[in-house]
Design an enzyme around this catalytic site. Structure first.
Site, short mmCIF file in Angstrom:
data_model
loop_
_atom_site.label_atom_id
_atom_site.label_comp_id
_atom_site.label_asym_id
_atom_site.label_seq_id
_atom_site.Cartn_x
_atom_site.Cartn_y
_atom_site.Cartn_z
N SER A 1 15.65 91.64 51.55
CA SER A 1 16.74 92.28 50.82
C SER A 1 16.23 92.95 49.56
O SER A 1 15.22 92.51 48.97
CB SER A 1 17.75 91.19 50.44
OG SER A 1 18.64 91.66 49.45
N TYR B 1 19.67 83.50 45.72
CA TYR B 1 19.60 84.23 46.99
C TYR B 1 18.33 85.10 47.04
O TYR B 1 17.56 85.05 48.00
CB TYR B 1 20.85 85.11 47.16
CG TYR B 1 20.74 86.08 48.32
CD1 TYR B 1 20.75 85.63 49.64
CD2 TYR B 1 20.61 87.45 48.10
CE1 TYR B 1 20.62 86.52 50.70
CE2 TYR B 1 20.48 88.35 49.15
CZ TYR B 1 20.49 87.87 50.45
OH TYR B 1 20.36 88.75 51.50
N LYS C 1 14.82 84.97 49.49
CA LYS C 1 14.31 86.08 50.31
C LYS C 1 12.85 86.39 49.95
O LYS C 1 12.03 86.65 50.83
CB LYS C 1 15.19 87.32 50.11
CG LYS C 1 16.55 87.19 50.78
CD LYS C 1 16.42 87.16 52.29
CE LYS C 1 17.73 86.87 52.99
NZ LYS C 1 17.60 86.75 54.45
N PHE D 1 18.80 97.65 51.62
CA PHE D 1 19.60 97.95 50.44
C PHE D 1 21.07 97.66 50.78
O PHE D 1 21.32 96.67 51.47
CB PHE D 1 19.26 99.36 49.93
CG PHE D 1 17.95 99.32 49.16
CD1 PHE D 1 16.76 98.91 49.78
CD2 PHE D 1 17.89 99.62 47.81
CE1 PHE D 1 15.56 98.80 49.07
CE2 PHE D 1 16.70 99.52 47.10
CZ PHE D 1 15.53 99.11 47.72
N ASN D 2 22.06 98.42 50.34
CA ASN D 2 23.46 98.02 50.56
C ASN D 2 23.95 98.45 51.94
O ASN D 2 24.07 99.65 52.20
CB ASN D 2 24.35 98.63 49.47
CG ASN D 2 24.12 97.95 48.14
OD1 ASN D 2 23.00 97.93 47.64
ND2 ASN D 2 25.17 97.36 47.60
N ILE E 1 36.59 98.10 39.57
CA ILE E 1 35.24 98.59 39.26
C ILE E 1 34.72 97.71 38.12
O ILE E 1 35.42 97.55 37.12
CB ILE E 1 35.28 100.07 38.81
CG1 ILE E 1 35.58 100.97 40.01
CG2 ILE E 1 33.97 100.47 38.15
CD1 ILE E 1 35.66 102.45 39.67
N ARG F 1 29.63 92.86 35.37
CA ARG F 1 29.20 91.52 35.76
C ARG F 1 27.76 91.28 35.30
O ARG F 1 26.94 92.20 35.36
CB ARG F 1 29.27 91.35 37.29
CG ARG F 1 30.70 91.38 37.79
CD ARG F 1 30.75 91.25 39.29
NE ARG F 1 30.06 92.34 39.95
CZ ARG F 1 30.19 92.64 41.25
NH1 ARG F 1 30.98 91.91 42.01
NH2 ARG F 1 29.54 93.64 41.79
N1 LIG Z 1 24.86 92.50 54.50
C1 LIG Z 1 23.98 92.99 53.63
O1 LIG Z 1 24.30 93.91 52.84
C2 LIG Z 1 22.56 92.46 53.58
C3 LIG Z 1 21.65 93.04 52.69
C4 LIG Z 1 20.34 92.57 52.68
C5 LIG Z 1 19.94 91.54 53.52
N2 LIG Z 1 20.86 90.98 54.35
C6 LIG Z 1 20.40 89.90 55.23
O2 LIG Z 1 20.72 90.24 56.57
C7 LIG Z 1 20.93 89.05 57.33
C8 LIG Z 1 22.22 89.17 58.10
O3 LIG Z 1 23.28 89.41 57.19
P1 LIG Z 1 24.76 89.75 57.68
O4 LIG Z 1 25.33 90.67 56.66
O5 LIG Z 1 24.76 90.15 59.11
O6 LIG Z 1 25.44 88.33 57.49
P2 LIG Z 1 26.28 87.44 58.51
O7 LIG Z 1 26.76 86.26 57.74
O8 LIG Z 1 27.29 88.27 59.23
O9 LIG Z 1 25.16 87.00 59.56
C9 LIG Z 1 24.37 85.84 59.44
C10 LIG Z 1 24.35 85.18 60.81
O10 LIG Z 1 23.48 84.06 60.77
C11 LIG Z 1 24.15 82.92 61.31
N3 LIG Z 1 23.56 81.76 60.63
C12 LIG Z 1 23.64 81.43 59.32
N4 LIG Z 1 22.92 80.32 59.07
C13 LIG Z 1 22.37 79.94 60.26
C14 LIG Z 1 21.50 78.89 60.67
N5 LIG Z 1 21.08 77.94 59.80
N6 LIG Z 1 21.12 78.80 61.97
C15 LIG Z 1 21.56 79.73 62.87
N7 LIG Z 1 22.39 80.75 62.55
C16 LIG Z 1 22.77 80.85 61.25
C17 LIG Z 1 25.61 83.15 61.01
O11 LIG Z 1 26.48 82.44 61.88
C18 LIG Z 1 25.72 84.66 61.23
O12 LIG Z 1 25.96 84.99 62.57
C19 LIG Z 1 20.88 87.89 56.33
O13 LIG Z 1 19.60 87.32 56.40
C20 LIG Z 1 21.10 88.57 55.00
O14 LIG Z 1 20.51 87.85 53.95
C21 LIG Z 1 22.14 91.41 54.41
#
Ligand SMILES: NC(=O)c1ccc[n+]([C@@H]2O[C@H](COP(=O)([O-])OP(=O)(O)OC[C@H]3O[C@@H](n4cnc5c(N)ncnc54)[C@H](O)[C@@H]3O)[C@@H](O)[C@H]2O)c1
Length: 325
Positions: A116, A140, A144, A168-169, A202, A282
């Site tokens: 991330s 968090y 990562k 990113f986002n 915002i 924030r």
């Molecule tokens: N959404 C964003 O903007 C973003 C940005 C940067 C990084 N990420 C990373 O991307 C990944 C996915 O994010 P997302 O937005 O799809 O979130 P999400 O919560 O929709 O997906 C996470 C998935 O992992 C599963 N999970 C969580 N803990 C678990 C465990 N211990 N064992 C098995 N399964 C588990 C959850 O049930 C879910 O299906 C994460 O690692 C997150 O940190 C997300």
């Protein structure tokens, strides 16, 4: 080559599963469904359980003859990580540690790790390169960055090929069934309020940016998915052995621009109640975080294909289709 996608029933994971399957890859998902939904991955083998369950993970890797892993399973809410840091260390760090142990024990060849932009903390550069100093400012982000280090070290010791991808986002969806239902990110947060006829918020409007609000790099989730498919191909073919790369667009939009675009998309651009409310900034929100994308372009030939309008429109369509869920 069979790929295990941990967290494949989540918002981003389901898009990656779809992209990899559309290229003909064999995919198995392991997900504890804590925030994921099995309906997102109809027809894909799903092992219901946690990455913390070593026996289950090892058994799954052997049973499906897995040789590549895309690891997304994690907790991702910054504010929750501040309240529950040890929970985040358990799920994100210990979960990855056990997964890596099982991967090495079963001769997995390649891993893609979901990192991330949170690893950078509050960067001061206009464009964040992978060489920008990593100084995460919340648990968090720490989990990562620790994850990246673990992947790198374990890969070097065991001869694994790896890609640490720093998103990113992320926003949007490629179909309403795959929409982000979590609501912790800016786009779903604004959509929720507009849909309830409440003014969007915002946080801070006196940052040193063009309109005073924070600037971020928003990337369509379908582009995130195609980057993973490209990384999986390059790792499988041995074209790359070790890669840490940003996934972004290289273009920044301010929070106010995102809110105003969402007002137009939802049909509330001239409603007085939909004027954004400016709340205090924030703590820890950096003014501008935008990716430099040269490295991923050079390594994988990848670039984002969707613009911000397509991304926000798809997010709204996904929101409408899932109202009340
Ligand atoms: N959404 C964003 O903007 C973003 C940005 C940067 C990084 N990420 C990373 O991307 C990944 C996915 O994010 P997302 O937005 O799809 O979130 P999400 O919560 O929709 O997906 C996470 C998935 O992992 C599963 N999970 C969580 N803990 C678990 C465990 N211990 N064992 C098995 N399964 C588990 C959850 O049930 C879910 O299906 C994460 O690692 C997150 O940190 C997300």
């Amino acid at each position: 080559m069979t790929w295990l996608v941990t967290g494949g029933a989540g918002y981003i994971g389901a898009h990656i599963v779809q992209a990899m399957r559309s290229e003909g890859k064999t995919v198995v998902v392991l997900d504890d469904l804590s925030t994921g939904h099995a309906t997102r991955i109809d027809g894909v083998p799903l092992v219901h359980g946690s990455v913390l369950d070593y026996q289950l993970v090892e058994h799954t890797l052997r049973r499906h003859a897995v040789t590549g892993i895309v690891h997304l399973a994690a907790k991702k809410q910054v504010d929750e990580s501040v309240r529950l840091p040890l929970y985040y260390y358990r799920e994100n760090v210990e979960g990855l540690r056990r997964l890596l142990e099982a991967a090495i024990a079963t001769d997995v060849e390649a891993i893609v790790f979901s990192s991330s932009a949170a690893v950078y903390g509050a960067p001061t550069e206009s464009w964040v390169t992978e060489d920008t100093q990593c100084s995460p400012i919340n648990p968090y982000g720490h989990t990562k960055l620790t994850g990246e280090w673990m992947v790198e070290a374990a890969a070097a010791a065991a001869g694994l090929r790896y890609a640490n991808l720093r998103y990113f986002n992320v926003a949007g969806c490629s179909s309403p069934t795959l929409a982000d239902l979590g609501g912790a990110n800016i786009v779903p947060m604004v959509l929720r309020r507009l849909d309830a006829q409440q003014a969007p918020m915002i946080f801070g409007d006196s940052y040193p940016t063009q309109d005073g609000t924070c600037v971020r790099d928003y990337v369509h989730v379908a582009d995130i998915a195609s980057a993973h498919a490209a990384a999986a191909n390059a790792l499988a073919g041995g074209d790359i052995k070790a890669l840490t790369a940003n996934i972004g667009t290289g273009v920044g939009y301010s929070v106010r621009e995102i809110v105003e675009t969402l007002r137009v998309i939802t049909g509330h651009e001239s409603d007085a109640w939909a004027e954004p409310i400016v709340a205090p900034a924030r703590a820890g929100d950096p003014p501008r975080v935008v990716a430099a994308t040269d490295r991923i372009r050079d390594a994988l030939g990848w670039r984002a294909r969707h613009d911000v309008g397509q991304m926000l429109t798809s997010a709204w369509e996904g929101w409408v289709a899932n109202r009340g869920r």
